[in-house]
Design a protein around this motif. Structure first.
Motif: not given
Length: 310
Positions: A82-106
């Motif tokens: 029920e979120a505004d944005i859904v981020v699809c990922m694969t189980q073998d991908a790792l965020p490089e830092n803590t700003s991954l989602l905030s940058v995508l949402l911008e």
């Protein structure tokens, strides 16, 4: 605007190992709060026990192997959100830092942006040729793509990878979402429709995940066979859009790169890898003329064909 958007993360998983735990740790450490993480797990018997207790707002749905589909499974997960944005990922991908989602949402500050995808960085064990391919496909400069870019970019206008891609959920539902039955490439099929309907796709170079594969020439052949099949099954999206010129540009730039770094012997790898891609792609475009036995030898997704999907 991006700070007011809610976000869920959707991850299809199969026989998850330690890396799933690493992925969840990095997701829950993101500067942008996550509403919930939805795991669509295939084969319950291989799923680690107690994960729900270790992570808050973790939702797990178990499927049988027969129920899994690249497009259908992700579509089901997005419709559970029920979120505004859904981020699809694969189980073998790792965020490089803590700003991954905030940058995508911008990227969604532009109301016409219906999708945003991350830059994929090579793993430590990534081969030099694949490392360069990653830089070619995921450059340092961000870009927003629209229908106006088709004459310049061709099929790369539609490129958007569910290794890590964010989708505006209301637009997704309005346009019908991912194909419910697809060999793979569900992300580009939907992205193509999004572009055709006047939407935009944002490539966010500052949103980074660590993800790469050292595929052999045979594996590249099979992957590109399936890629071509997916395109041929959807002429309404890919018909008439040039697709092979980017591959030739990558080959020439890869060869020059091998010479520049003083490792000319890697040109053999460049040639064999791309020969596998080209042969697989050309054969996949002719899949309707091939006997079932030959298709099963060529594909990475045998179960798709064994269920009578031709």
């Amino acid at each position: 605007m991006s700070s007011t958007l809610t976000v869920d993360v959707l991850i299809p998983v199969f026989r998850p190992g330690k890396q799933l735990g690493q992925l969840l740790e990095r997701l829950y450490a993101q500067s942008c709060p996550i509403r919930k993480v939805i795991l669509m797990n295939t084969e319950k018997k291989y799923f680690p026990e107690g994960l729900e207790q270790r992570y808050k707002n973790l939702e797990i749905h178990h499927l049988t192997k027969e129920e899994f589909d690249h497009g259908g499974t992700r579509d089901a997960g997005i419709r559970m959100s029920e979120a505004d944005i859904v981020v699809c990922m694969t189980q073998d991908a790792l965020p490089e830092n803590t700003s991954l989602l905030s940058v995508l949402l911008e990227a969604f500050a532009d109301p016409k942006v219906g999708a945003a995808y991350a830059r994929q960085l090579p793993k430590k064990d990534c081969s030099e040729v694949e490392r360069y391919t990653r830089r070619f496909n995921y450059p340092e400069e961000s870009r927003v793509k629209s229908e106006e870019d088709i004459s310049e970019l061709g099929i790369k206008t539609f490129f958007c990878s569910n290794v890590c891609a964010a989708w505006r959920r209301d637009t997704y539902l309005r346009l019908g979402g991912f194909e419910k039955k697809t060999i793979f490439n569900e992300d580009m099929i939907y992205a193509g429709r999004l572009i055709q309907k006047g939407g935009k796709i944002a490539y966010c170079a500052d949103a980074k995940v660590i993800h790469s594969h050292n595929y052999s020439a045979v594996q590249q052949f099979r992957r590109y066979f399936d890629l071509a099949v997916s395109q041929m099954m959807h002429p309404e999206v890919f018909g008439g859009v040039r697709s092979e010129s980017e591959g030739m540009r990558l080959v020439m730039k890869s060869i020059r790169h091998c010479m520049k770094i003083g490792r000319p012997w890697l040109i053999f790898t460049v040639i064999t890898q791309n020969a596998g891609k080209l042969l697989g792609y050309r054969l996949g475009r002719q899949y309707q003329k091939l006997p079932q036995k030959m298709i099963l030898l060529c594909t990475m997704n045998r179960s798709f064909w064994q269920e009578g999907s031709r």
